[in-house]
Design an enzyme around this catalytic site. Sequence first.
Site, PDB file in Angstrom:
ATOM      1  N   LYS A 145      11.863   5.941   6.225  1.00  0.00           N
ATOM      2  CA  LYS A 145      12.909   4.985   5.900  1.00  0.00           C
ATOM      3  C   LYS A 145      13.914   5.578   4.919  1.00  0.00           C
ATOM      4  O   LYS A 145      13.538   6.511   4.217  1.00  0.00           O
ATOM      5  CB  LYS A 145      12.320   3.675   5.390  1.00  0.00           C
ATOM      6  N   HIS A 175       5.442   2.346   4.812  1.00  0.00           N
ATOM      7  CA  HIS A 175       4.180   2.726   4.162  1.00  0.00           C
ATOM      8  C   HIS A 175       3.344   1.503   3.770  1.00  0.00           C
ATOM      9  O   HIS A 175       2.136   1.623   3.583  1.00  0.00           O
ATOM     10  CB  HIS A 175       4.417   3.677   2.987  1.00  0.00           C
ATOM     11  N   LYS A 179      -1.289   0.441   3.749  1.00  0.00           N
ATOM     12  CA  LYS A 179      -2.070   0.061   2.562  1.00  0.00           C
ATOM     13  C   LYS A 179      -3.385  -0.604   2.972  1.00  0.00           C
ATOM     14  O   LYS A 179      -3.430  -1.390   3.911  1.00  0.00           O
ATOM     15  CB  LYS A 179      -1.255  -0.890   1.674  1.00  0.00           C
ATOM     16  N   ASP A 232      16.126  -2.230   0.993  1.00  0.00           N
ATOM     17  CA  ASP A 232      15.082  -1.323   0.513  1.00  0.00           C
ATOM     18  C   ASP A 232      13.682  -1.915   0.694  1.00  0.00           C
ATOM     19  O   ASP A 232      12.727  -1.184   0.951  1.00  0.00           O
ATOM     20  CB  ASP A 232      15.344  -1.024  -0.976  1.00  0.00           C
ATOM     21  N   HIS A 237       9.320  -3.820   4.260  1.00  0.00           N
ATOM     22  CA  HIS A 237       7.970  -4.116   3.748  1.00  0.00           C
ATOM     23  C   HIS A 237       7.630  -5.618   3.784  1.00  0.00           C
ATOM     24  O   HIS A 237       6.572  -6.014   4.269  1.00  0.00           O
ATOM     25  CB  HIS A 237       7.813  -3.618   2.310  1.00  0.00           C
TER      26      HIS A 237
END
Length: 484
Positions: A145, A175, A179, A232, A237
């Site tokens: 990204k 990412h 997790k 961002d 996310h």
Amino acid sequence: MAISDFDLVLFGGTGDLAMRKLLPALYARDRARDLVPSARIVCIGRDNKTNEEFLQIVEQNSKPHISSATMDADVWQRFCGRIQYVSLNAKEPATYQNLVAALRNDPAISHVFYLATPPTLFSMICDNLSQAGLATPNARVVLEKPLGHDLESAKDINAQVGRYFSESQIFRIDHYLGKEAVQNLLALRFGNVLFEPLWRREWISDVQITIAEELGVGGRFDYYDTSGALRDMLQNHLLQLLCIVAMEPPVSNSADSVRDEKLKVLRSLKRFTPATLAMNVVRGQYRAGHVNGVAVPGYRKEEDANPDSRTETFVAVKAEIDTWRWAGVPFYLRTGKRMADSLAEIVVRFKSVPHSIFAQSNATPNCLVIRLQPDEGLHMNLMAKTPGDGMRLKPVELELDFREKFKTPRMEAYERLLLDVLRGQLTLFMRSDELEAAWEWVEPILEHWDQEESDPIPYSAGTWGPAAASALIGRDGLQWREEA
Ligand code: BG6
């Protein structure tokens, strides 16, 4: 699944991501003996350097990111032995011959091209890899990204990379999907019968998803100022977490089963209109304040900052999913820099009991908190009777701390994702249609902000963001968990 032999090529091999995350993650998997002895890591940089010079840089800039508890001199030596530096200018087709010469030309060895570069280079790198004969059906490409700046640029990336690589060869990284706690959420939802019957509008009142950071953007201003919290963090996310919470049970854990369900969620998100945007989206920007007792500057006073910047460092959104399962259930999403605490969590609040048989009227509804960071765990609020005479109820917490429960070593997100890339396992990577659907949903917010004349709302560093974010959820008679 075993990992076969590979040459992993890191474009941006001298950059921050490679030094801080990718090389330490590969070291960890080498130490765990996941990499076959002959596997190699080719790091690309523009400058002419010898391998020894590059290894010095790795020693200085990457080794400090590996915990001393896992540092083993023999493994480090073996790991460094895998690294080869290749000088290449991404824009110069002729220099790709240096890469051709460095790679092993054997169909049994996978070539993986990891593009940890600005996205503006993706298309050119793919063109040049193809011209050099390296975009073979056996190759894989990993895209880091930001995957675009808006819908149009994301579509462009998909189209350009798609000219040379098929969808099954493209690994778009988020990412957060690597997790441990996100994996655990899948286990919680689909490995137990307990939650699924309740996981719907009839029993859930609202969901909050927060990723808060104490960190500011010092040192990354140039990148961050063209991005902001929406691009961002939220577009990727937070929306990915929302998909995992809200998706229908996939048929299997296979890549397309999971990604089909996530896509449906993204496509069911209620579109904002100019009228609904004003009510449901809050953007903020941090001013000077104190984080953990330390005075920190405001965003516009960060190193190399633009003193007139209108970039948001905080965003809160009330989202809704137009499906039978979720209609009417608000999903509150928020993320920000320089907040009061560093945490990532998903809070699922259940409805009140339909009828209370107890005289006491202050029963707290059940609440499930899935904690991603800093610790991984589950908290569940239940009502229990306080001991002694009479029937007095009190909320109590059931706690599950995954670190306590499982003493086995943890895997960083990048370790898991790199292993999956090397295995060719796509479940934890975004498909092109998912990426575009996520951009499509945030696009009206971006357009609205572009046209708006007012600045983001200021908030003091070290707080939970602008008061308007509390008002956003307060209008529905609710509070953010940390403010309750
Ligand atoms: C990155 C963002 O994708 O995620 C950063 O670009 C952010 O701004 C980071 O700090 C947060 O990731 P994590 O894993 O530290 O929560």
